[in-house]
Design an enzyme around this catalytic site. Sequence first.
Site, short mmCIF file in Angstrom:
data_model
loop_
_atom_site.label_atom_id
_atom_site.label_comp_id
_atom_site.label_asym_id
_atom_site.label_seq_id
_atom_site.Cartn_x
_atom_site.Cartn_y
_atom_site.Cartn_z
N HIS A 1 0.83 -1.20 0.00
CA HIS A 1 0.00 0.00 0.00
C HIS A 1 0.87 1.25 0.00
O HIS A 1 1.85 1.32 0.74
CB HIS A 1 -0.91 0.04 1.24
N LYS B 1 -1.46 -8.01 -4.37
CA LYS B 1 -2.39 -6.89 -4.16
C LYS B 1 -1.60 -5.59 -4.05
O LYS B 1 -0.62 -5.50 -3.31
CB LYS B 1 -3.20 -7.11 -2.88
#
Length: 233
Positions: free
Chosen positions: A132, A159
């Site tokens: 992230h 991800k």
Amino acid sequence: MLKIGTFDLEERPAIVAAISNEPLQQCKTAAEHGADILEIRFDLLGITTSKEAANLLRMLKGTTSLPCIATNRLQSQGGNWEGTEENRIALLEDIMHLTDAVDIELETDEQLRDRIVKKAKEESKTTIISSHDFERTPDKETLKSILDHSHDAGADIAKLAVMPENMQDVLNLLEVTLEVDDVCTISMGKLGKHTRIIAPLYGSKLTYASVSDAVAPGQLKVEDLKKAMEMME
């Protein structure tokens, strides 16, 4: 074949409901509103021991048939875990047999991350390795490099969630999504909000939604995301 529990991600992308408080009620609501998978956010639920985590998963398995992703997020990656890294990793290891997938951050110490990946493989669980960036969106080559690094580290699904500064950043992420297999990509915030609906059209295997309050910038509610995705079919 890429699956989380019984859900076949090669047939269609999954709507993942992030469970962040009142877990039994949120799981019930998520299922009613069309979620495919539940992400159990132990860090946001205030769960700090393996026993608490295991008890919760057993209760949830008794009330829903939806597959579960176990997540215990680092603060630096948008989470709320306040304990030691060893305890954070140990909790995920201890409940691995009760979940269907596990999410571990790419930024986690390599030896600790490898422990989770190894345990997940032993238990035949799906491994999501996540990264992230809440400040910016790197260039395309860096985006691809991060996803490749996650796959090289053992991810079944890589991800990547990033914050766009302009619409070109959003386009770059979608282009990378189209080029790299077995990914989940998210462009966060107001500029990237629509990617939660359209990124699956470019190859993102998962798209995350909230049941009540958003747990990430730009996150939509499950029922709204479900309706929007059905319109795109």
